[in-house]
Design an enzyme around this catalytic site. Structure first.
Site, PDB file in Angstrom:
ATOM      1  N   ASP A  12       0.835  -1.110   0.195  1.00 23.06           N
ATOM      2  CA  ASP A  12      -0.020  -0.010   0.078  1.00 23.06           C
ATOM      3  C   ASP A  12       0.946   1.204   0.110  1.00 23.06           C
ATOM      4  O   ASP A  12       1.950   1.323   0.464  1.00 23.06           O
ATOM      5  CB  ASP A  12      -0.887  -0.072   1.221  1.00 23.06           C
ATOM      6  CG  ASP A  12      -2.325   1.158   1.155  1.00 23.06           C
ATOM      7  OD1 ASP A  12      -2.317   1.533  -0.041  1.00 23.06           O
ATOM      8  OD2 ASP A  12      -2.779   1.161   2.196  1.00 23.06           O
ATOM      9  N   HIS A  29       2.163   3.251  -9.095  1.00 22.01           N
ATOM     10  CA  HIS A  29       1.888   1.953  -9.358  1.00 22.01           C
ATOM     11  C   HIS A  29       3.076   1.469 -10.200  1.00 22.01           C
ATOM     12  O   HIS A  29       3.265   0.282 -10.069  1.00 22.01           O
ATOM     13  CB  HIS A  29       0.453   1.685 -10.127  1.00 22.01           C
ATOM     14  CG  HIS A  29      -0.739   2.278  -9.435  1.00 22.01           C
ATOM     15  ND1 HIS A  29      -0.846   2.024  -8.063  1.00 22.01           N
ATOM     16  CD2 HIS A  29      -1.863   3.032  -9.547  1.00 22.01           C
ATOM     17  CE1 HIS A  29      -2.026   2.553  -7.478  1.00 22.01           C
ATOM     18  NE2 HIS A  29      -2.472   3.178  -8.503  1.00 22.01           N
ATOM     19  N   LEU A 123       9.715 -20.673  -6.233  1.00 13.77           N
ATOM     20  CA  LEU A 123       8.941 -19.942  -5.446  1.00 13.77           C
ATOM     21  C   LEU A 123       7.558 -19.784  -6.127  1.00 13.77           C
ATOM     22  O   LEU A 123       7.147 -19.644  -7.097  1.00 13.77           O
ATOM     23  CB  LEU A 123       9.372 -18.343  -5.362  1.00 13.77           C
ATOM     24  CG  LEU A 123       8.379 -17.269  -4.738  1.00 13.77           C
ATOM     25  CD1 LEU A 123       8.637 -17.284  -3.122  1.00 13.77           C
ATOM     26  CD2 LEU A 123       8.860 -15.887  -5.233  1.00 13.77           C
TER      27      LEU A 123
HETATM   28  C1  IPE Z   1      -5.394  -2.583   0.033  1.00 11.59           C
HETATM   29  O1  IPE Z   1      -5.075  -1.396  -0.085  1.00 11.59           O
HETATM   30  C2  IPE Z   1      -5.769  -3.401  -1.293  1.00 11.59           C
HETATM   31  C3  IPE Z   1      -4.129  -3.289  -2.080  1.00 11.59           C
HETATM   32  C4  IPE Z   1      -2.927  -3.177  -1.595  1.00 11.59           C
HETATM   33  C5  IPE Z   1      -4.286  -4.182  -3.162  1.00 11.59           C
HETATM   34  P1  IPE Z   1      -6.232  -0.033  -0.114  1.00 11.59           P
HETATM   35  O2  IPE Z   1      -5.595   0.996  -0.273  1.00 11.59           O
HETATM   36  O3  IPE Z   1      -7.475  -0.610  -1.231  1.00 11.59           O
HETATM   37  O4  IPE Z   1      -6.933  -0.345   1.326  1.00 11.59           O
HETATM   38  P2  IPE Z   1      -7.566   0.850   2.060  1.00 11.59           P
HETATM   39  O5  IPE Z   1      -8.769   1.389   1.148  1.00 11.59           O
HETATM   40  O6  IPE Z   1      -6.851   1.876   2.557  1.00 11.59           O
HETATM   41  O7  IPE Z   1      -8.398   0.115   3.380  1.00 11.59           O
HETATM   42  C1  IPE Z   2      -1.722   0.283  -3.371  1.00 15.71           C
HETATM   43  O1  IPE Z   2      -1.539   1.646  -3.250  1.00 15.71           O
HETATM   44  C2  IPE Z   2      -1.902  -0.253  -4.808  1.00 15.71           C
HETATM   45  C3  IPE Z   2      -3.480  -0.776  -4.833  1.00 15.71           C
HETATM   46  C4  IPE Z   2      -4.344  -0.516  -3.980  1.00 15.71           C
HETATM   47  C5  IPE Z   2      -3.778  -1.074  -6.222  1.00 15.71           C
HETATM   48  P1  IPE Z   2      -2.604   2.642  -3.257  1.00 15.71           P
HETATM   49  O2  IPE Z   2      -3.044   3.027  -4.531  1.00 15.71           O
HETATM   50  O3  IPE Z   2      -3.766   2.207  -2.454  1.00 15.71           O
HETATM   51  O4  IPE Z   2      -1.790   3.860  -2.673  1.00 15.71           O
HETATM   52  P2  IPE Z   2      -2.519   4.923  -1.674  1.00 15.71           P
HETATM   53  O5  IPE Z   2      -2.881   4.096  -0.352  1.00 15.71           O
HETATM   54  O6  IPE Z   2      -3.455   5.701  -2.240  1.00 15.71           O
HETATM   55  O7  IPE Z   2      -1.275   5.751  -1.302  1.00 15.71           O
HETATM   56 MG    MG Z   3      -4.193   2.533  -0.552  1.00 17.27          MG
END
Ligand code: IPE
Ligand code: IPE
Ligand code: MG
Length: 235
Positions: A12, A29, A123
Site C-alpha cells: 500500500d 503503481h 517460489l
Molecule cells: C489494500 O489497499 C489493497 C491492496 C493493496 C491491493 P487499499 O488502499 O485498497 O486499502 P484501504 O482502502 O486503504 O483500506
Molecule cells: C496500493 O497503493 C495499490 C493498490 C491498492 C492497487 P494505493 O493505490 O492504495 O496507494 P495509496 O494508499 O492511495 O497511497
Molecule cells: Mg491504499
C-alpha cells in the site's frame, strides 16, 4: 534463523508516494510493480516458499475507471515481458480472487501465465487479484453447500479445503506498508494466526534492507497459537 515459509504483503502507498513526488498516481503503481518483482527475488533468495501479493481488492473497483484500467494493463504488460525470465527463475504464478468478474480476456491471460509457469518449484507467487477475504469465504461456503448434505460434517478443514489455493499453508507473516493499521479484507481466514508487521514506508520505497530487518524481527517472535511455552513461567 527461522524465516516465514509463506509471506503475504499488502503493498500500500503507491498513490501517496506519487503525490509526494508531484507525480500522477499511475507512476506510483509503475514503481510499485518493480518493487513487487524485487521482493519476489529477495524472498526466493532467502528460501521463502510462498509469497502472496495483494494486487487488487474486491473493493478497488470503487476507484476511477482510468486507474483501474491502468492497473490491469500495467500488470499484463509487465508479466508478458517478464514471463521468460520468470520461467527460468523457477517461479510458479497463480492468481487468487474472483476470476469470473475479470472478463474472459484477462482470465485467459491469467491461465496462460499459470500454465506457462506451472513447473516452477523455487517460489510460489500468488497474485491476489479481485481478491477479498469475505468473498473467498462466501465462495467456499457456496461450494460446500452445493456438495454437502450434512451440516455437522462441516469443520474448519472443510472450509480451508474450499479456499482459492487450499494447498498453500497459512501465511506466517503479513506485512502492510504505508502506515495503515488494517487488514483491508486480506486473507481473513488464513491470517487467523499470522504475525503482523506494519511499517510506515510507502510501498514504492520499500527496500531489501527494511525487508531483512522485518525478517530478523519476525525470527525473534514467539508464536504460541493459544498455548504456552517454557518462557511463560511456572504454573
Ligand atoms: C489494500 O489497499 C489493497 C491492496 C493493496 C491491493 P487499499 O488502499 O485498497 O486499502 P484501504 O482502502 O486503504 O483500506
Ligand atoms: C496500493 O497503493 C495499490 C493498490 C491498492 C492497487 P494505493 O493505490 O492504495 O496507494 P495509496 O494508499 O492511495 O497511497
Ligand atoms: Mg491504499
Amino acid at each position: 534463523m527461522s524465516y516465514p515459509k509463506h509471506l503475504a504483503v499488502i503493498m500500500d502507498g503507491n498513490g501517496r508516494w506519487a503525490r509526494k513526488h508531484g507525480l500522477p498516481r499511475t507512476e506510483g503503481h509503475a514503481k510499485g510493480i518493480r518493487v513487487a518483482d524485487d521482493l519476489a527475488h529477495w524472498s526466493a533468495d532467502r528460501g521463502i516458499r510462498y509469497l502472496t501479493l495483494y494486487t487488487f481488492s474486491t473493493e478497488n473497483w470503487k476507484r476511477p475507471e482510468q486507474e483501474v484500467r491502468f492497473l490491469f494493463t500495467m500488470m499484463i504488460d509487465y508479466l508478458q515481458k517478464r514471463l521468460p525470465e520468470m520461467v527460468r527463475e523457477g517461479l510458479r504464478m497463480r492468481f487468487i480472487g474472483r476470476r469470473g468478474q475479470l472478463g474472459s480476456e484477462l482470465n485467459q491471460f491469467c491461465e496462460y501465465i499459470e500454465d506457462s509457469t506451472s513447473k516452477g518449484s523455487r517460489l510460489d507467487l500468488l497474485i491476489a487479484l479481485n481478491y477479498g477475504g469475505r468473498a473467498e469465504i462466501v465462495d467456499a461456503a457456496r461450494k460446500i453447500v452445493a456438495n454437502t448434505k450434512d451440516p455437522e460434517a462441516i469443520d474448519s478443514e472443510t472450509i480451508a479445503a474450499h479456499l482459492y489455493a487450499p494447498d498453500v499453508p497459512d501465511p506466517d507473516l503479513i506485512i502492510r506498508t504505508s502506515g495503515e493499521y488494517r487488514i483491508s479484507n486480506f486473507l481473513l481466514w488464513q491470517g487467523a494466526y499470522s504475525e503482523l508487521c506494519f511499517t510506515s514506508t510507502l510501498w514504492p520505497e520499500f527496500t531489501e534492507d527494511e525487508f531483512q530487518s522485518i525478517l530478523d524481527d519476525y525470527s525473534r517472535r514467539q508464536r504460541r497459537y493459544g498455548s504456552i511455552t517454557e518462557d511463560d513461567g511456572p504454573e
